[in-house]
Motif scaffolding. Structure first.
Motif, mmCIF file in Angstrom:
data_model
loop_
_atom_site.group_PDB
_atom_site.id
_atom_site.type_symbol
_atom_site.label_atom_id
_atom_site.label_comp_id
_atom_site.label_asym_id
_atom_site.label_seq_id
_atom_site.Cartn_x
_atom_site.Cartn_y
_atom_site.Cartn_z
ATOM 1 N N VAL A 65 127.066 51.093 -12.975
ATOM 2 C CA VAL A 65 125.608 51.867 -12.358
ATOM 3 C C VAL A 65 125.447 51.190 -11.127
ATOM 4 O O VAL A 65 125.798 50.190 -10.649
ATOM 5 N N THR A 66 125.502 52.064 -10.207
ATOM 6 C CA THR A 66 125.363 51.876 -8.774
ATOM 7 C C THR A 66 124.075 52.431 -8.181
ATOM 8 O O THR A 66 123.451 53.052 -8.788
ATOM 9 N N ALA A 67 123.990 51.841 -6.882
ATOM 10 C CA ALA A 67 122.583 52.070 -6.295
ATOM 11 C C ALA A 67 122.230 53.800 -6.102
ATOM 12 O O ALA A 67 121.366 54.302 -6.288
ATOM 13 N N ALA A 68 123.613 54.331 -6.101
ATOM 14 C CA ALA A 68 123.369 55.947 -5.535
ATOM 15 C C ALA A 68 122.907 56.563 -6.581
ATOM 16 O O ALA A 68 122.250 57.602 -6.760
ATOM 17 N N SER A 69 123.360 56.176 -7.823
ATOM 18 C CA SER A 69 122.758 56.884 -9.229
ATOM 19 C C SER A 69 121.109 56.706 -9.501
ATOM 20 O O SER A 69 120.744 57.537 -10.205
ATOM 21 N N LEU A 70 120.767 55.796 -8.891
ATOM 22 C CA LEU A 70 119.323 55.493 -9.012
ATOM 23 C C LEU A 70 118.454 55.930 -7.716
ATOM 24 O O LEU A 70 117.268 55.842 -7.707
ATOM 25 N N ASP A 71 119.198 56.575 -6.846
ATOM 26 C CA ASP A 71 118.352 56.991 -5.511
ATOM 27 C C ASP A 71 117.748 58.500 -5.779
ATOM 28 O O ASP A 71 118.458 59.530 -5.722
ATOM 29 N N PHE A 72 116.893 58.629 -6.324
ATOM 30 C CA PHE A 72 116.014 59.878 -6.525
ATOM 31 C C PHE A 72 114.505 59.809 -6.201
ATOM 32 O O PHE A 72 113.889 58.781 -6.112
ATOM 33 N N GLU A 73 113.924 60.909 -5.809
ATOM 34 C CA GLU A 73 112.426 60.945 -5.579
ATOM 35 C C GLU A 73 111.713 61.536 -6.646
ATOM 36 O O GLU A 73 112.278 62.241 -7.764
ATOM 37 N N PRO A 74 110.489 61.192 -6.937
ATOM 38 C CA PRO A 74 109.627 61.631 -8.060
ATOM 39 C C PRO A 74 109.488 63.183 -7.755
ATOM 40 O O PRO A 74 109.376 63.796 -6.521
ATOM 41 N N THR A 75 109.285 63.607 -8.991
ATOM 42 C CA THR A 75 109.187 65.181 -8.821
ATOM 43 C C THR A 75 107.851 65.541 -8.320
ATOM 44 O O THR A 75 106.990 64.621 -8.655
ATOM 45 N N ALA A 76 107.422 66.661 -8.161
ATOM 46 C CA ALA A 76 106.009 67.343 -8.071
ATOM 47 C C ALA A 76 105.172 66.976 -9.049
ATOM 48 O O ALA A 76 103.831 66.648 -9.130
ATOM 49 N N ALA A 77 105.704 67.077 -10.339
ATOM 50 C CA ALA A 77 104.569 66.825 -11.370
ATOM 51 C C ALA A 77 104.260 65.392 -11.521
ATOM 52 O O ALA A 77 103.246 65.050 -12.044
ATOM 53 N N GLU A 78 105.523 64.485 -11.273
ATOM 54 C CA GLU A 78 104.978 62.959 -11.344
ATOM 55 C C GLU A 78 103.919 62.682 -10.135
ATOM 56 O O GLU A 78 102.910 61.695 -10.400
ATOM 57 N N LEU A 79 104.088 63.099 -8.984
ATOM 58 C CA LEU A 79 103.307 62.919 -7.941
ATOM 59 C C LEU A 79 101.814 63.448 -8.084
ATOM 60 O O LEU A 79 100.862 62.816 -7.926
ATOM 61 N N ASP A 80 101.853 64.597 -8.969
ATOM 62 C CA ASP A 80 100.571 65.107 -9.435
ATOM 63 C C ASP A 80 99.900 64.216 -10.103
ATOM 64 O O ASP A 80 98.702 64.004 -10.248
ATOM 65 N N ALA A 81 100.473 63.780 -11.351
ATOM 66 C CA ALA A 81 100.170 62.627 -12.307
ATOM 67 C C ALA A 81 99.551 61.439 -11.584
ATOM 68 O O ALA A 81 98.717 60.878 -12.143
ATOM 69 N N ILE A 82 100.385 61.047 -10.618
ATOM 70 C CA ILE A 82 99.786 59.779 -9.868
ATOM 71 C C ILE A 82 98.678 60.048 -9.209
ATOM 72 O O ILE A 82 97.720 59.413 -9.081
ATOM 73 N N ASP A 83 98.450 61.409 -8.578
ATOM 74 C CA ASP A 83 97.352 61.728 -7.802
ATOM 75 C C ASP A 83 96.227 61.779 -8.548
ATOM 76 O O ASP A 83 95.064 61.471 -8.495
ATOM 77 N N PHE A 84 96.310 62.276 -9.909
ATOM 78 C CA PHE A 84 95.105 62.387 -10.865
ATOM 79 C C PHE A 84 94.758 61.291 -11.579
ATOM 80 O O PHE A 84 93.467 60.988 -11.553
ATOM 81 N N GLU A 85 95.598 60.271 -11.553
ATOM 82 C CA GLU A 85 95.143 59.013 -11.910
ATOM 83 C C GLU A 85 94.597 58.027 -10.805
ATOM 84 O O GLU A 85 94.340 56.892 -11.076
ATOM 85 N N MET A 86 94.808 58.336 -9.563
ATOM 86 C CA MET A 86 94.342 57.550 -8.505
ATOM 87 C C MET A 86 93.068 56.718 -8.568
ATOM 88 O O MET A 86 93.200 55.900 -8.057
#
Length: 88
Positions: free
Chosen positions: A11-32
């Motif tokens: 497991v390398t750092a490159a395999s964990l380098d990803f951004e949250p999806t739009a659905a995940e950001l919406d869920a965070i915004d919903f629970e803010m």
């Protein structure tokens, strides 16, 4: 002597380098509102750790706790309305 090799890819750092999806950001915004209320409660509790229990500190924690409960209630109600397809 036999060598032992890993059976799985490393497991390398490159395999964990990803951004949250739009659905995940919406869920965070919903629970803010709930997240903010929980942070306020945590701040109130931290402020009272090394201080004597005064009436002001007790009120501060109680008000923050009530805001958390209200935010949870509002979030639950919004979730039910969204799941049912909106208000009648």
């Amino acid at each position: 002597m036999k060598t032992i090799a890993a059976l799985q890819a490393t497991v390398t750092a490159a395999s964990l380098d990803f951004e949250p999806t739009a659905a995940e950001l919406d869920a965070i915004d919903f629970e803010m509102p709930l997240i903010r209320a929980e942070v306020e409660l945590l701040d109130a509790r931290i402020m009272t750790i090394d201080r004597p229990a005064t009436e002001l500190n007790t009120r501060r924690v109680r008000r923050a706790h009530n805001r958390v409960l209200a935010a949870r209630r509002d979030l639950t109600n919004r979730t039910k309305v969204a799941a049912s397809g909106g208000a009648a």
